[in-house]
Design an enzyme around this catalytic site. Structure first.
Site, short mmCIF file in Angstrom:
data_model
loop_
_atom_site.label_atom_id
_atom_site.label_comp_id
_atom_site.label_asym_id
_atom_site.label_seq_id
_atom_site.Cartn_x
_atom_site.Cartn_y
_atom_site.Cartn_z
CB THR A 50 -24.74 -3.39 21.52
OG1 THR A 50 -25.64 -4.20 20.77
CG2 THR A 50 -24.66 -3.90 22.95
CG ASP A 51 -21.53 0.24 18.60
OD1 ASP A 51 -21.14 -0.94 18.74
OD2 ASP A 51 -20.81 1.22 18.84
CG LEU A 52 -21.87 -2.79 12.61
CD1 LEU A 52 -23.03 -3.76 12.34
CD2 LEU A 52 -21.59 -1.96 11.37
CB ILE B 57 -19.04 -1.74 22.49
CG1 ILE B 57 -18.90 -0.67 21.41
CG2 ILE B 57 -17.93 -2.76 22.37
CD1 ILE B 57 -17.61 0.12 21.49
#
Length: 130
Positions: free
Chosen positions: A14-16, A19
């Site tokens: 996931t990213d910041l 997601i």
């Protein structure tokens, strides 16, 4: 014939925003393709050793439809669309339950040791289409 490969979304995927980072979908479908080939009885290491042939991605046309998030259980589906002399056309999707999150039309080419297109060996062709 459609092959289904399960993928769990881990925190590292996931990213910041929490997601799945867009490039990780390419990793997910790579795993799905590798398992599709394996399920068809093709050992890619053996094909390289015996025939000097590897599969390489030539083109991906992708659509990101909905986000996946941490701990989702996804299904990567892989379908053969077309098989040419040295080209393999696949359709891949990433789903969460009934929801389609990602789709991709993927073109693979068979490359020889010299880096040029090479014909798919007959026994590999039979395994992929059988």
């Amino acid at each position: 014939m459609t092959h289904v490969h399960p993928v769990r979304v881990y925190y590292e995927d996931t990213d910041l925003a929490g997601i799945v980072y867009y490039a990780n979908y390419l990793k997910f479908i790579e795993r799905g393709r590798s398992e599709w080939v394996r399920a068809r009885g093709v050992d890619q290491t053996q094909v390289k050793a015996d025939h000097g042939i590897v599969f390489a991605v030539r083109r991906v046309v992708a659509d990101y439809l909905r986000p996946a998030v941490f701990d989702d259980l996804l299904e990567v589906t892989t379908e053969l669309r077309e098989l040419g002399g040295s080209r393999i056309e696949l359709w891949q999707t990433v789903r969460r339950g009934e929801d389609t999150l990602f789709t991709a039309a993927v073109t693979l080419v068979c490359l020889g040791d010299n880096g040029r297109a090479a014909r798919l060996p007959p026994q590999v062709r039979a395994a992929l289409t059988g």
